[in-house]
Motif scaffolding. Structure first.
Motif, short mmCIF file in Angstrom:
data_model
loop_
_atom_site.label_atom_id
_atom_site.label_comp_id
_atom_site.label_asym_id
_atom_site.label_seq_id
_atom_site.Cartn_x
_atom_site.Cartn_y
_atom_site.Cartn_z
N UNK A 20 0.81 -1.15 0.23
CA UNK A 20 -0.02 -0.04 0.07
C UNK A 20 0.85 1.48 -0.14
N UNK A 21 0.46 2.05 -0.95
CA UNK A 21 1.49 3.59 -0.95
C UNK A 21 0.42 4.82 -0.80
N UNK A 22 1.07 5.73 -0.30
CA UNK A 22 0.54 7.14 0.08
C UNK A 22 1.45 8.06 -0.78
N UNK A 23 0.96 9.47 -0.62
CA UNK A 23 1.97 10.34 -1.29
C UNK A 23 2.01 11.55 -0.29
N UNK A 24 3.18 12.15 -0.51
CA UNK A 24 3.68 12.94 0.75
C UNK A 24 2.68 14.39 0.25
N UNK A 25 1.84 14.75 1.05
CA UNK A 25 1.06 16.05 0.72
C UNK A 25 1.54 17.31 1.45
N UNK A 26 2.40 17.26 2.36
CA UNK A 26 2.91 18.32 3.05
C UNK A 26 4.16 17.99 4.12
N UNK A 27 5.33 18.98 3.72
CA UNK A 27 6.52 18.85 4.60
C UNK A 27 6.57 20.00 5.37
N UNK A 28 6.61 19.87 6.85
CA UNK A 28 6.71 20.89 7.73
C UNK A 28 7.67 20.62 9.08
N UNK A 29 8.63 21.23 9.32
CA UNK A 29 9.34 21.11 10.77
C UNK A 29 9.66 19.68 10.87
N UNK A 30 10.33 19.09 9.70
CA UNK A 30 10.79 17.73 10.17
C UNK A 30 9.94 16.81 10.17
N UNK A 31 8.47 17.07 10.04
CA UNK A 31 7.49 15.87 9.83
C UNK A 31 6.70 16.11 8.44
N UNK A 32 6.22 14.94 7.90
CA UNK A 32 5.48 14.87 6.79
C UNK A 32 4.16 14.53 7.10
N UNK A 33 3.13 15.21 6.18
CA UNK A 33 1.69 14.62 6.24
C UNK A 33 1.38 13.87 4.81
N UNK A 34 1.13 12.64 5.14
CA UNK A 34 0.82 11.76 3.98
C UNK A 34 -0.52 11.59 3.60
N UNK A 35 -0.94 11.50 2.51
CA UNK A 35 -2.28 11.34 2.04
C UNK A 35 -2.34 10.11 1.39
N UNK A 36 -3.62 9.27 1.52
CA UNK A 36 -3.78 7.95 1.14
C UNK A 36 -3.59 6.56 2.00
N UNK A 37 -3.26 6.79 3.07
CA UNK A 37 -2.69 5.82 3.99
C UNK A 37 -3.45 5.62 5.27
N UNK A 38 -4.35 6.70 5.51
CA UNK A 38 -5.13 6.52 6.82
C UNK A 38 -5.98 5.52 7.24
N UNK A 39 -6.52 4.70 6.37
CA UNK A 39 -7.34 3.68 6.62
C UNK A 39 -6.51 2.57 7.14
N UNK A 40 -5.27 2.42 6.45
CA UNK A 40 -4.45 1.24 7.07
C UNK A 40 -3.55 1.02 8.04
#
Length: 438
Positions: A20-40
C-alpha cells in the motif's frame, strides 16, 4: 539446521502479498503529512519513504481524516511533494538465540560485519510486563565481581537498580565489570545515543571477549534520529524478554535512560505534546515506568531480568525529572560521585547516598551487622571530615569518629576492590577492615 529454516519460513511468511502506498502532501518542521494511507495504518506503525535521492524509514505519529503525520528516521532533505510512502507494518523485532555475541541496531540488523538471521517469532517492541499477581519475589543474591556489590550494596536476581552518574566518572567501566562478573545466563546491553567511536572501544576493551561471549549489544549512536534512539531501548528490552521467556536469567544493562527520555521528548513534541516538566512532555513518566516494569522477576515457568539502568545527572542533581521518575520504580539506586572519581577511587560510588532495597533480606544477620557498622563508620568520618582534614579534630572527642579514622583508608580501599573471590570472601575482607577499629 531446523532453526535456520524456521527463521527463513518466518521471514518469507512476513512478506506482504500486496503493498500500500500514499503520497507526501505536506512537509513541515521535520514531519510529513501523507495522504492515502490513513485507513490502513495505526499509531506507531512503520513506513518507508521513497525520495528521489534516498529511501528512509519513518513512524506514524498522528492519524486524522486529513492525512497521516509521519516522523522520518533521518533528514527530510531531498524529499518532495508527491514522493511515495509505503506501509511497512508494525514496529516489531524477531530475536533469536544466535544473536548472542553480536552487535545489532534497533531494527535487528547486524552492524558487526556478519550476516544475522531473525528469529521465527516477532515480538512487540512495547510489550506488557508480566501480570503483577503472577510475578515471583526477588531471587537469590548474585555474585557481581565487585566487592562493594557483593557486600554493602547486594544485587539479587530480578532486582532493578539505577546507576546515577555524571559524565566521565567511570560508569562505562562499571557496566563492563557487571557484564563480565554478574552471574547471569545472557547479558543484553543497550547503548543509546553513545558517540560512534565508543562502540568499538566498549565492546573490545571494556567488555572484551569474556563479556561479548554471552552478550547481545543493541546500539544507536548520537547522530541517529530520536525515533531510532528511542527504539534502541525498546529493542533491547524485547531481546531480554525473548531469553527470559526461555527460563533464562538475563542481565540487562541500559545506558542510558536519560538519552532514551530525551529521544522520547523529541518524538513527543513533534507529535504535538507540550513540554511541562523542565521541557519533558507528560508522557515521559509513563514511558519510563512502563519500560522499567518490564524488567524484574518473571512469572512461574519463565526466567528473570535483572536490570541496571544508568541515569546521567548533571551536577549530581538527583531531583531532575528523569532521575526522580526512575528512582521511584527501582529496587535500589547507586550514586557515583565526581569528587570520589577525581581522587582516583573507582568505582566512584558514594555509599552513603546509595541504597539497595534487597536489604536486609539479601544478607544474614551477621552480614547485616557488618553492613550497618561500615555505614556508621563511613558516615561518622564524612560528618567530621572537614575538621579532620583541617587538623581541628581532637582525638578522644568522639569514640565513633576515632574508630572511623582508624578504618577509613581500609574501607575506602575495600570499595575499590574486585570481588572475584566470591561473596563469602568479600565479607571476610570487609570484616577484616572493620576489625581495625577495635
Amino acid at each position: 539446521m531446523s532453526e535456520i529454516f524456521d527463521s527463513l519460513r518466518a521471514r518469507v511468511s512476513q512478506i506482504p502479498l500486496t503493498k500500500r502506498f500514499g503520497r507526501i502532501a505536506e512537509l513541515t518542521g521535520g514531519t510529513l503529512r501523507v495522504s492515502g494511507l490513513s485507513q490502513g495504518l495505526s499509531l506507531g506503525d512503520r513506513v518507508t519513504i521513497h525520495g528521489k535521492s534516498a529511501t528512509i524509514g519513518g513512524e506514524v505519529l498522528r492519524l486524522s481524516k486529513d492525512g497521516t503525520t509521519i516522523l522520518p528516521d533521518g533528514s527530510s532533505d531531498g524529499l518532495a511533494i508527491n514522493d511515495s510512502v509505503e506501509m511497512a507494518g508494525r514496529a516489531e523485532i524477531s530475536p533469536d538465540n544466535s544473536w548472542i555475541g553480536r552487535i545489532i541496531d534497533p531494527f535487528g540488523q547486524p552492524i558487526d560485519g556478519h550476516p544475522l538471521l531473525p528469529g521465527p517469532t516477532a515480538k512487540a517492541l512495547r510489550a506488557a510486563p508480566p501480570p503483577p499477581a503472577e510475578r515471583r519475589a526477588l531471587g537469590e543474591r548474585l555474585e557481581t565481581g565487585t566487592a562493594v556489590f557483593n557486600t554493602l550494596l547486594p544485587l539479587v536476581r530480578g532486582q532493578r537498580i539505577g546507576l546515577f552518574a555524571g559524565s566521565g566518572v567511570g560508569k562505562s567501566s562499571l557496566l563492563g565489570k557487571f557484564a563480565r562478573g554478574v552471574a547471569a545466563d545472557v547479558v543484553v546491553i543497550a547503548l543509546v545515543g553513545e558517540r560512534g567511536r565508543e562502540l568499538r572501544e566498549f565492546t573490545e576493551r571494556v567488555l572484551g571477549p569474556q563479556g561479548m561471549a554471552r552478550a547481545v549489544v543493541v546500539t544507536a549512536t548520537s547522530d541517529q534520529s530520536p525515533l531510532v534512539r528511542r527504539r534502541c531501548m525498546w529493542t533491547a528490552m524485547a531481546v531480554a524478554e525473548h531469553f527470559r521467556d526461555q527460563g533464562l536469567h538475563v542481565l540487562l544493562l541500559a545506558d542510558s535512560i536519560t538519552r532514551f527520555a530525551e529521544a522520547h521528548r523529541e518524538v513527543a513534541l513533534a507529535a504535538g505534546e507540550q513540554g511541562s516538566l523542565r521541557g519533558f512532555p507528560p508522557s515521559t513518566s509513563h514511558t519510563i515506568m512502563s519500560l522499567a516494569e518490564r524488567a524484574g522477576p518473571g512469572a512461574d515457568g519463565s526466567g528473570d531480568i535483572t536490570a541496571v539502568f544508568t541515569v546521567l545527572v548533571a551536577g549530581s542533581d538527583m531531583d531532575e525529572p528523569v532521575a526522580d521518575i526512575l528512582r521511584g520504580v527501582l529496587d535500589g539506586h547507586v550514586v557515583m560521585d565526581r569528587a570520589i572519581a577525581e581522587r582516583g577511587r573507582f568505582p566512584a560510588i558514594n555509599l552513603l547516598r546509595s541504597v539497595s532495597r534487597s536489604l536486609p533480606d539479601a544478607a544474614t544477620t551477621a552480614e547485616n551487622a557488618l553492613i550497618t557498622e561500615a555505614r556508621q563508620l563511613l558516615g561518622a568520618y564524612e560528618r567530621a571530615e572537614m575538621m579532620i582534614q583541617a587538623g581541628l579534630y581532637a582525638s578522644g572527642s568522639d569514640p565513633l569518629v576515632d574508630a572511623a579514622i582508624k578504618v577509613w583508608a581500609a574501607l575506602d580501599g575495600f570499595l575499590a576492590e574486585d570481588g572475584t573471590a566470591g561473596i563469602g570472601n568479600s565479607f571476610k575482607r570487609l570484616e577484616a577492615c572493620l576489625a581495625l577499629a577495635k
